[in-house]
Design a protein around this motif. Structure first.
Motif, PDB file in Angstrom:
ATOM      1  N   GLU A   1      -6.308  10.211  -4.183  1.00  0.00           N
ATOM      2  CA  GLU A   1      -5.010   9.863  -3.519  1.00  0.00           C
ATOM      3  C   GLU A   1      -3.833  10.848  -3.876  1.00  0.00           C
ATOM      4  O   GLU A   1      -3.953  11.766  -4.691  1.00  0.00           O
ATOM      5  N   SER A   2      -2.896  11.033  -2.952  1.00  0.00           N
ATOM      6  CA  SER A   2      -1.584  11.593  -3.552  1.00  0.00           C
ATOM      7  C   SER A   2      -0.315  10.955  -3.027  1.00  0.00           C
ATOM      8  O   SER A   2      -0.284   9.892  -2.214  1.00  0.00           O
ATOM      9  N   ILE A   3       0.555  11.453  -3.751  1.00  0.00           N
ATOM     10  CA  ILE A   3       1.903  10.442  -3.540  1.00  0.00           C
ATOM     11  C   ILE A   3       3.043  11.466  -3.602  1.00  0.00           C
ATOM     12  O   ILE A   3       3.158  12.478  -4.395  1.00  0.00           O
ATOM     13  N   THR A   7       0.866  -1.039   0.075  1.00  0.00           N
ATOM     14  CA  THR A   7      -0.104  -0.061  -0.086  1.00  0.00           C
ATOM     15  C   THR A   7       0.777   1.154   0.037  1.00  0.00           C
ATOM     16  O   THR A   7       0.377   2.488  -0.274  1.00  0.00           O
ATOM     17  N   LEU A  10      -1.291   6.080  -9.449  1.00  0.00           N
ATOM     18  CA  LEU A  10      -2.015   6.913  -8.259  1.00  0.00           C
ATOM     19  C   LEU A  10      -3.693   6.684  -8.666  1.00  0.00           C
ATOM     20  O   LEU A  10      -3.989   6.912  -9.933  1.00  0.00           O
ATOM     21  N   LYS A  11      -4.565   6.763  -7.688  1.00  0.00           N
ATOM     22  CA  LYS A  11      -5.901   6.714  -7.935  1.00  0.00           C
ATOM     23  C   LYS A  11      -6.518   7.731  -7.651  1.00  0.00           C
ATOM     24  O   LYS A  11      -5.901   8.744  -6.832  1.00  0.00           O
ATOM     25  N   SER A  12      -7.576   8.376  -8.105  1.00  0.00           N
ATOM     26  CA  SER A  12      -8.508   9.565  -7.821  1.00  0.00           C
ATOM     27  C   SER A  12      -8.579   9.620  -6.576  1.00  0.00           C
ATOM     28  O   SER A  12      -9.024   8.693  -5.777  1.00  0.00           O
ATOM     29  N   SER A  47      -1.168  14.798  -6.904  1.00  0.00           N
ATOM     30  CA  SER A  47      -2.588  14.198  -6.571  1.00  0.00           C
ATOM     31  C   SER A  47      -3.344  13.962  -7.765  1.00  0.00           C
ATOM     32  O   SER A  47      -4.582  13.595  -7.717  1.00  0.00           O
TER      33      SER A  47
END
Length: 513
Positions: free
Chosen positions: A262-264, A240, A258-260, A278
């Motif tokens: 989310e941020s990384i 995760t 990256l999914k809608s 994001s």
């Protein structure tokens, strides 16, 4: 003075690994500038329709050496090895009086049964090899050599030519680069530092209208590259946080998609700079830019070292009597259809770059679109050396094509077969097919057939047919389109005839034959 026999041309065969034709400026894509490779096009021929018979490096290399398709030479997947007791083109040239050498990537197995045979001198990297301070294996064993692998392979190639004894030479200069993980020489880090590369028009492909294999492949830039591919720090933690493992037995993880919502934040491994995202599309395009820039910077060392070899031939007065060929072991996806890697019969993976210069016979500045295959390389070498092509070889000499005098009976058809069904990392499915000047027919038989490295998955077979003139990006499968029913039957007849000619076993239903 050389005797009459020694007036035959030297043959310098330069092959890189995963170098797409679009990443050579002579092919006109506009991505990068490769002035030294381009010299071969300006001073010789650029061949625009050279195709690989199995788009993965080990089988492609076997086909080049043996002049046979992979069901004949037995090298069908990445984990099958070359039986060095079998005949190959180097053995034939050596027996005919050529001085033979190979330096760089071998990837056809190691040890007494698989190491290079037929070569007077050789030094090869184990497996995929390393970019920095690489290990080499030769007759004296294994040792590491300090430096950058592309430079070292070229050094060894030049040394081999320098130590000549008057015989013509056959030299295979096999670069490891630009195979992933891409590691460019830092002197090229300035390239594209302040600019971005164009996004392919098919980057956001949703794979609709194609066989299920396209959507199933684990080769997407947005979800399947790993941290090292992109020069990013792999974080600690579970899937995760750090992404899923590429293989159960190694701690290499895919950079997560990256999914809608989310941020990384990711960290550059060389500078420590943080990048926060994001927006899923922005993160996917960031990955593409990192991937492409590292890839093209790695290519730049290839081009510089091709220049070193060409300059050396000029300095020694050997240019006129040396056939120089530049190619890659297959094509490569550069973000087209959202993919990296190869394996598929789709065009970017299927096409090999091929440029050849021989001032004594090949007209300068010419191009050709007569279809050819890497199984044709060995007969081509033999033809230029004045050696008869043995009956076991399945290819045909490209010499008349390269010299602008294609015979009327030239077979404008190529055959591809990928055997390593549903491999553990890329999930590419097994298929075969034929391409002619306009159409491409693919049969996804989707069966592991007990091949090493292949895995069953129960996927049903499917057909694909593409009109490569009307649909050059291969976005619309017309196999079931009534308007193409006649074309389908014609291409199926070509497939059946060719498989019978080369002795490969069909997996498609017999009632279609």
């Amino acid at each position: 003075m050389r005797g009459r026999k020694d007036l035959r041309p030297n043959i310098l065969f330069i092959m890189s690994d995963d170098h797409a034709a679009r990443a050579i400026s002579a092919y006109g894509a506009g991505l990068n500038h490769t002035p030294n490779i381009d010299r071969l096009a300006k001073e010789g021929v650029r061949h625009d329709a050279t195709y690989v018979t199995n788009s993965i490096c080990t089988p492609s290399r076997a086909a080049i050496l043996a002049g046979t398709h992979n069901h004949v030479n037995g090298v069908t997947t990445l984990v099958t090895h070359m039986n060095n007791r079998l005949p190959n083109v180097a053995k034939l040239l050596k027996a005919a009086g050529y001085r033979t050498g190979i330096f760089g990537k071998w990837h056809l197995g190691e040890g007494p049964l698989h190491e290079p045979k037929g070569f007077d001198d050789w030094a090869v990297v184990p497996g995929q090899g390393d970019y920095w301070d690489p290990a080499f294996i030769d007759r004296d064993g294994r040792r590491r050599i300090p430096g950058y692998v592309t430079d070292i392979i070229t050094d060894k190639s030049i040394d081999f030519i320098e130590q000549g004894d008057g015989r013509p030479f056959f030299l295979m200069c096999h670069h490891k680069a630009p195979h992933r993980h891409f590691v460019p020489d830092p002197k090229y880090n300035h390239l594209w530092a302040e600019e971005d590369l164009p996004l392919p028009s098919t980057f956001n492909d949703d794979y609709s209208g194609r066989a299920a294999a396209a959507a199933a492949a684990r080769m997407r830039v947005r979800s399947d590259l790993n941290w090292e591919d992109l020069g990013l720090v792999q974080p600690e933690g579970p899937a995760t946080v750090a992404g899923e493992l590429m293989l159960d037995q190694i701690q290499v993880r895919r950079v997560p998609e990256l999914k809608s919502g989310e941020s990384i934040t990711v960290v550059c491994a060389s500078t420590g700079r943080n990048y926060t995202f994001s927006d899923p599309q922005a993160f996917a395009e960031f990955k593409y830019q990192r991937y492409m820039k590292r890839y093209l910077r790695t290519v730049q060392s290839i081009d510089d070292n091709v220049g070193r070899l060409l300059d050396y031939l000029d300095e020694k007065g050997m240019t006129e009597n040396t056939l120089v060929i530049y190619t890659s072991d297959q094509g490569f996806f550069l973000g087209e259809h959202g993919w990296f890697d190869k394996r598929f019969m789709y065009e970017e993976s299927l096409q090999m770059p091929f440029l050849a210069r021989y001032p004594a016979a090949i007209p300068a500045g010419t191009t050709s679109r007569d279809l050819a295959c890497n199984v044709d390389f060995a007969p081509t070498f033999l033809d230029y050396a004045g050696v008869r092509t043995p009956s076991f070889m399945q290819g045909r000499s490209m010499r008349p094509v390269l010299e602008g005098r294609t015979p009327d009976d030239w077979q404008q058809l190529v055959y591809h077969r990928y055997w390593m069904h549903n491999d553990a990392i890329h999930g590419a499915w097994a298929h075969y097919g034929v391409r002619d000047a306009r159409y491409k027919l693919i049969y996804w038989y989707n069966d592991d057939l007990g091949q090493p490295g292949a895995r069953p998955n129960g996927a049903p077979p499917e057909w694909e047919l593409f009109d490569c003139v009307e649909d050059p990006h291969e976005l619309r499968n017309v196999a079931d389109d009534p308007a193409y029913a006649g074309v389908f039957r014609e291409m199926l007849d070509k497939l059946d005839t060719h498989m019978a000619e080369i002795g490969d076993i069909a997996e498609h239903p017999r009632e279609l034959i």
